[in-house]
Design a protein around this motif. Structure first.
Motif, PDB file in Angstrom:
ATOM      1  N   THR A 163       0.871  -1.171   0.000  1.00 32.02           N
ATOM      2  CA  THR A 163       0.000   0.000   0.000  1.00 32.02           C
ATOM      3  C   THR A 163       0.908   1.221   0.000  1.00 32.02           C
ATOM      4  OG1 THR A 163      -0.165   0.052   2.414  1.00 32.02           O
ATOM      5  CG2 THR A 163      -1.904  -1.117   1.235  1.00 32.02           C
ATOM      6  N   ILE A 164       0.607   2.151  -0.865  1.00 36.22           N
ATOM      7  CA  ILE A 164       1.351   3.409  -0.889  1.00 36.22           C
ATOM      8  C   ILE A 164       0.552   4.392  -0.049  1.00 36.22           C
ATOM      9  CG2 ILE A 164       2.168   5.319  -2.314  1.00 36.22           C
ATOM     10  CD1 ILE A 164       2.738   3.268  -4.520  1.00 36.22           C
ATOM     11  N   ASP A 165       1.121   4.742   1.090  1.00 31.65           N
ATOM     12  CA  ASP A 165       0.461   5.660   2.011  1.00 31.65           C
ATOM     13  C   ASP A 165       0.687   7.104   1.587  1.00 31.65           C
ATOM     14  OD1 ASP A 165      -0.319   3.399   3.695  1.00 31.65           O
ATOM     15  OD2 ASP A 165       1.810   3.303   4.200  1.00 31.65           O
ATOM     16  N   ALA A 166       1.821   7.391   0.978  1.00 28.31           N
ATOM     17  CA  ALA A 166       2.140   8.703   0.401  1.00 28.31           C
ATOM     18  C   ALA A 166       3.127   8.439  -0.734  1.00 28.31           C
ATOM     19  CB  ALA A 166       2.758   9.623   1.444  1.00 28.31           C
ATOM     20  N   PRO A 167       2.859   8.963  -1.937  1.00 21.72           N
ATOM     21  CA  PRO A 167       3.714   8.636  -3.079  1.00 21.72           C
ATOM     22  C   PRO A 167       5.084   9.303  -3.062  1.00 21.72           C
ATOM     23  CG  PRO A 167       2.017  10.174  -3.743  1.00 21.72           C
ATOM     24  CD  PRO A 167       1.724   9.786  -2.321  1.00 21.72           C
ATOM     25  N   GLY A 168       5.232  10.387  -2.306  1.00 17.60           N
ATOM     26  CA  GLY A 168       6.478  11.138  -2.342  1.00 17.60           C
ATOM     27  C   GLY A 168       6.555  11.933  -3.630  1.00 17.60           C
ATOM     28  N   SER A 169       7.694  12.543  -3.863  1.00 19.88           N
ATOM     29  CA  SER A 169       7.850  13.329  -5.087  1.00 19.88           C
ATOM     30  C   SER A 169       9.290  13.238  -5.569  1.00 19.88           C
ATOM     31  CB  SER A 169       7.477  14.793  -4.824  1.00 19.88           C
ATOM     32  OG  SER A 169       8.327  15.334  -3.829  1.00 19.88           O
ATOM     33  N   GLY A 170       9.475  13.579  -6.815  1.00 15.54           N
ATOM     34  CA  GLY A 170      10.811  13.542  -7.387  1.00 15.54           C
ATOM     35  C   GLY A 170      11.153  12.174  -7.925  1.00 15.54           C
ATOM     36  N   LYS A 171      12.417  12.040  -8.258  1.00 15.76           N
ATOM     37  CA  LYS A 171      12.929  10.808  -8.848  1.00 15.76           C
ATOM     38  C   LYS A 171      12.852   9.668  -7.828  1.00 15.76           C
ATOM     39  CE  LYS A 171      17.060   8.807 -10.846  1.00 15.76           C
ATOM     40  NZ  LYS A 171      18.493   8.959 -11.059  1.00 15.76           N
ATOM     41  N   LYS A 172      12.406   8.516  -8.299  1.00 10.56           N
ATOM     42  CA  LYS A 172      12.340   7.329  -7.450  1.00 10.56           C
ATOM     43  C   LYS A 172      13.694   6.626  -7.469  1.00 10.56           C
ATOM     44  CE  LYS A 172       7.415   6.790  -8.145  1.00 10.56           C
ATOM     45  NZ  LYS A 172       6.342   5.992  -8.707  1.00 10.56           N
ATOM     46  N   PRO A 173      14.048   5.957  -6.378  1.00  9.37           N
ATOM     47  CA  PRO A 173      15.351   5.289  -6.342  1.00  9.37           C
ATOM     48  C   PRO A 173      15.399   4.086  -7.273  1.00  9.37           C
ATOM     49  CG  PRO A 173      14.072   4.734  -4.395  1.00  9.37           C
ATOM     50  CD  PRO A 173      13.290   5.772  -5.137  1.00  9.37           C
ATOM     51  N   ASP A 174      16.608   3.744  -7.716  1.00 10.64           N
ATOM     52  CA  ASP A 174      16.797   2.523  -8.495  1.00 10.64           C
ATOM     53  C   ASP A 174      17.530   1.511  -7.623  1.00 10.64           C
ATOM     54  OD1 ASP A 174      19.530   3.163  -8.509  1.00 10.64           O
ATOM     55  OD2 ASP A 174      19.481   3.960 -10.537  1.00 10.64           O
ATOM     56  N   ALA A 175      17.845   0.369  -8.180  1.00  9.82           N
ATOM     57  CA  ALA A 175      18.457  -0.725  -7.416  1.00  9.82           C
ATOM     58  C   ALA A 175      19.825  -0.360  -6.851  1.00  9.82           C
ATOM     59  CB  ALA A 175      18.566  -1.975  -8.286  1.00  9.82           C
ATOM     60  N   CYS A 176      20.472   0.654  -7.399  1.00  9.66           N
ATOM     61  CA  CYS A 176      21.804   1.047  -6.939  1.00  9.66           C
ATOM     62  C   CYS A 176      21.775   2.217  -5.957  1.00  9.66           C
ATOM     63  CB  CYS A 176      22.666   1.439  -8.135  1.00  9.66           C
ATOM     64  SG  CYS A 176      22.984   0.074  -9.265  1.00  9.66           S
ATOM     65  N   ALA A 177      20.619   2.759  -5.673  1.00  6.84           N
ATOM     66  CA  ALA A 177      20.515   3.963  -4.851  1.00  6.84           C
ATOM     67  C   ALA A 177      20.884   3.712  -3.392  1.00  6.84           C
ATOM     68  CB  ALA A 177      19.096   4.522  -4.932  1.00  6.84           C
ATOM     69  N   ASN A 178      21.425   4.747  -2.796  1.00  7.70           N
ATOM     70  CA  ASN A 178      21.624   4.784  -1.353  1.00  7.70           C
ATOM     71  C   ASN A 178      20.458   5.610  -0.819  1.00  7.70           C
ATOM     72  OD1 ASN A 178      22.553   6.244   1.197  1.00  7.70           O
ATOM     73  ND2 ASN A 178      24.173   4.736   0.937  1.00  7.70           N
TER      74      ASN A 178
END
Length: 158
Positions: free
Chosen positions: A64-79
């Motif tokens: 369930t997405i309680d809040a989508p957030g904003s901006g670029k979403k992280p990828d598998a390499c993100a910290n």
């Protein structure tokens, strides 16, 4: 004496090379591992019997997405920096933390697949089958083959 100096220098060069390699760019592909059929069936029974209005992801988890957030979403390499709590299906909290940072590719598969569904400032609840979490192995207070429920706030991508 020269042989020892050379051996020590060689070991230092190898060690520093390994450290540099670990700091290089991540080349992990997008995660696309699917949960085992039996795990998906058991998880669906839990979702249905608990009357949870969660979406099914084809990789075998619910969320369930309680809040989508904003901006670029992280990828598998993100910290990423997150606040989270992890619970068993009986409601027992087995772990929680605030403001902790991780590289996604170093985490359980369910987190690697689920966290990129929200952007910074977003919040998601993941319902993970064992095959996308810790599998059949006991992990501290988590019995093997456990369905796990994580409430995760994606604070930022570092």
């Amino acid at each position: 004496m020269k042989n020892y100096s050379f051996a020590l220098l060689f070991l230092i060069l190898i060690a520093s090379g390994c450290q540099q390699a670990d700091q290089g760019p991540c080349t992990e592909p997008v995660v696309s591992i699917k949960a085992h059929y039996e795990d998906i069936t058991t998880l669906k029974q839990y979702i249905d019997s608990s009357h949870i209005a969660a979406k099914f992801d084809e990789r075998g988890f619910y969320y369930t997405i309680d809040a989508p957030g904003s901006g670029k979403k992280p990828d598998a390499c993100a910290n990423v920096t997150v606040n989270y709590s992890g619970k068993l299906t009986n409601g027992k909290t087995f772990d929680s933390a605030s403001g902790i940072s991780f590289y996604l590719n170093q985490l359980i598969l369910g987190w690697q697949e689920g966290i990129p569904l929200v952007g910074p400032g977003g919040s998601i609840t993941l319902y993970l089958p064992p095959s996308l979490a810790y599998g059949s192995q006991d992990q501290n207070d988590i019995p093997g083959n456990s369905i796990l429920v994580f409430k995760i706030d994606l604070v930022k991508i570092n």
